[in-house]
Enzyme design. Structure first.
Site, PDB file in Angstrom:
ATOM      1  N   LYS A 156      14.905   5.800  -1.032  1.00 57.55           N
ATOM      2  CA  LYS A 156      13.528   5.741  -0.838  1.00 57.55           C
ATOM      3  C   LYS A 156      13.908   5.490  -2.598  1.00 57.55           C
ATOM      4  O   LYS A 156      13.920   6.505  -3.444  1.00 57.55           O
ATOM      5  CB  LYS A 156      13.047   6.156  -0.377  1.00 57.55           C
TER       6      LYS A 156
HETATM    7  C1  LIG Z   1      10.061   0.454   7.122  1.00 55.87           C
HETATM    8  C2  LIG Z   1      10.491   1.454   7.481  1.00 55.87           C
HETATM    9  N1  LIG Z   1       9.617   3.087   8.902  1.00 55.87           N
HETATM   10  C3  LIG Z   1       9.761   3.922   8.680  1.00 55.87           C
HETATM   11  C4  LIG Z   1      11.284   3.747   8.539  1.00 55.87           C
HETATM   12  C5  LIG Z   1      11.651   6.068   8.905  1.00 55.87           C
HETATM   13  O1  LIG Z   1      12.281   7.018   7.705  1.00 55.87           O
HETATM   14  P1  LIG Z   1      13.173   8.124   8.146  1.00 55.87           P
HETATM   15  O2  LIG Z   1      14.457   7.001   7.811  1.00 55.87           O
HETATM   16  O3  LIG Z   1      13.036   8.810   6.866  1.00 55.87           O
HETATM   17  O4  LIG Z   1      12.586   9.038   9.224  1.00 55.87           O
HETATM   18  C6  LIG Z   1      11.663   3.843   7.761  1.00 55.87           C
HETATM   19  C7  LIG Z   1      13.304   4.365   6.655  1.00 55.87           C
HETATM   20  O5  LIG Z   1      14.106   3.562   6.159  1.00 55.87           O
HETATM   21  C8  LIG Z   1      11.716   2.230   6.994  1.00 55.87           C
HETATM   22  O6  LIG Z   1      12.294   1.420   6.385  1.00 55.87           O
END
Ligand SMILES: Cc1ncc(COP(=O)(O)O)c(C=O)c1O
Length: 374
Positions: free
Chosen positions: A184
């Site tokens: 990110k």
């Molecule tokens: C659109 C979206 N929502 C939620 C998430 C979930 O984040 P995490 O991987 O930190 O759990 C991601 C992860 O890349 C994502 O791209």
């Protein structure tokens, strides 16, 4: 150029080592150290919000936000069919059912014109996802939500520092969620945050995040509700604080990367880019392209194979939610048509996108894509 170019790697260019070292030296490595609060304060202010609640990833940030809004069994929540599956999982965790809406073919965000036909008496919320860092048309979504009495939970996992009409993502809705996974624009390795302006929602998030220990009473280990352990450690928060100090720098690198890819490839037949939403600042989390095989002369998969031979890593775009067996088995209606999502899933992929990628690498990658076109 012989080095392998990864699709992404974190840029840790500020106080990360100093802050993490301090946390280790002082022994504050769990979730009680000073960096958790400082990171919450710094990142929520960066988003233009009063409150932030740091958690251990973006998926649980979404679950916590939905829980704080009281969403649960018997409810429906509208989400885009073109998203990472975490958006849908978080709804499932509450017992509510995700309902899918296709993407817009230009912006790749939820197609706002298709939302209302999916609203039923059970609908409680809409989760707009700012896909690839492109902020959704929030005025249009807000007017639908207001008309039908729905909450908006922004999934801003990919959109740190993105703007819509001069305001930052995270500040447009009832409650918003970020991921700080290593790819990110701002990272803590693993991590997430829920941001909001409402004090009651803030208290509910803090309460549920930490096992439903009472917020303002002594710890007697008696619990009135089912809680979660979604705490972020002080070590992760130390990295997050350092990252937030340089948030605009990281963001601007990504935007510059995207501009260069676009300039290099805009005349390449069959290579299609995402269109920015109107009045928005897209932060281009991942530089993604669609391959039109008729015009390019090769399929997406052929191009990916060729890039790999030249030492260039890529990733496919997400598969649509209606294609997920897990969600069908959960009870989601997966039978409708989602032609734009299918087109994106079948023809799209990410190019290397790290903040510190460098223009020489982007020029090289672009030249490989151009030379392979027929
Ligand atoms: C659109 C979206 N929502 C939620 C998430 C979930 O984040 P995490 O991987 O930190 O759990 C991601 C992860 O890349 C994502 O791209």
């Amino acid at each position: 150029m012989s080095d392998f170019i990864p699709v992404c790697e974190p840029m840790l260019a500020g106080n990360e080592i100093d802050y993490v070292t301090e946390a280790v030296k002082t022994g504050w490595i769990s979730s009680s150290g000073k960096y958790v609060g400082q990171f919450e304060e710094a990142f929520s202010s960066y988003c233009g919000c009063r409150y932030g609640v740091a958690v251990c990833n973006g998926t649980v940030a979404l679950h916590l936000a939905l829980t704080a809004l009281g969403i649960g069994a018997g409810d429906e929540v509208i989400i885009p069919s073109f998203t990472m599956i975490a958006t849908a999982y978080a709804v499932c965790y509450t017992g509510a059912v995700p309902v899918f809406v296709d993407a817009d073919k230009n912006t790749w965000n939820i197609d706002v014109s298709l939302i209302e036909e999916k609203i039923t008496p059970k609908t409680r919320a809409i989760i707009p996802v700012h896909i690839m860092g492109n902020p959704c048309d929030m005025d249009a979504i807000k007017s639908i939500a207001d008309k039908h009495g729905l909450y908006i939970v922004e999934d801003a996992a990919e959109a740190h520092g993105a703007e819509y009409k001069g305001k930052k993502t995270g500040s447009f809705s009832d409650i918003a969620c970020f991921s700080f996974f290593a790819n990110k624009n701002i990272t803590t390795g693993e991590g997430g945050m829920v941001v909001m302006n409402d004090e009651e929602l803030y208290k509910k998030c803090r309460y549920h995040k930490n096992m439903c220990f009472p917020l303002d009473a002594p710890r007697n280990y008696l619990h009135n509700d089912i809680g979660f352990n979604y705490r972020m450690s002080n070590l992760h928060a130390a990295i997050g604080l350092a990252q937030t100090e340089l948030a605009d720098k990281y963001r601007d690198h990504r935007i510059a990367n995207a501009k260069l890819y676009f300039e290099n490839l805009k005349d390449c037949p069959g290579i299609v880019f995402q269109t920015d939403e109107k009045d928005s600042l897209n932060v281009h989390w991942m530089n993604s392209i669609i391959v039109d095989p008729e015009k390019y002369g090769h399929t997406r998969d052929e191009l990916i194979g060729y890039l790999k031979l030249q030492g260039i890593d890529t990733r496919l775009l997400f598969n649509g939610m209606h294609r997920q067996k897990a969600l069908k088995d959960f009870g989601c209606d997966c039978d409708g048509d989602y032609p734009v999502t299918d087109m994106l899933s079948d023809n799209g992929f990410y190019l290397p996108s790290a903040s510190n990628l460098g223009s020489d690498k982007i020029d090289y990658i672009s030249s490989v894509i151009k030379e392979f076109a027929k």
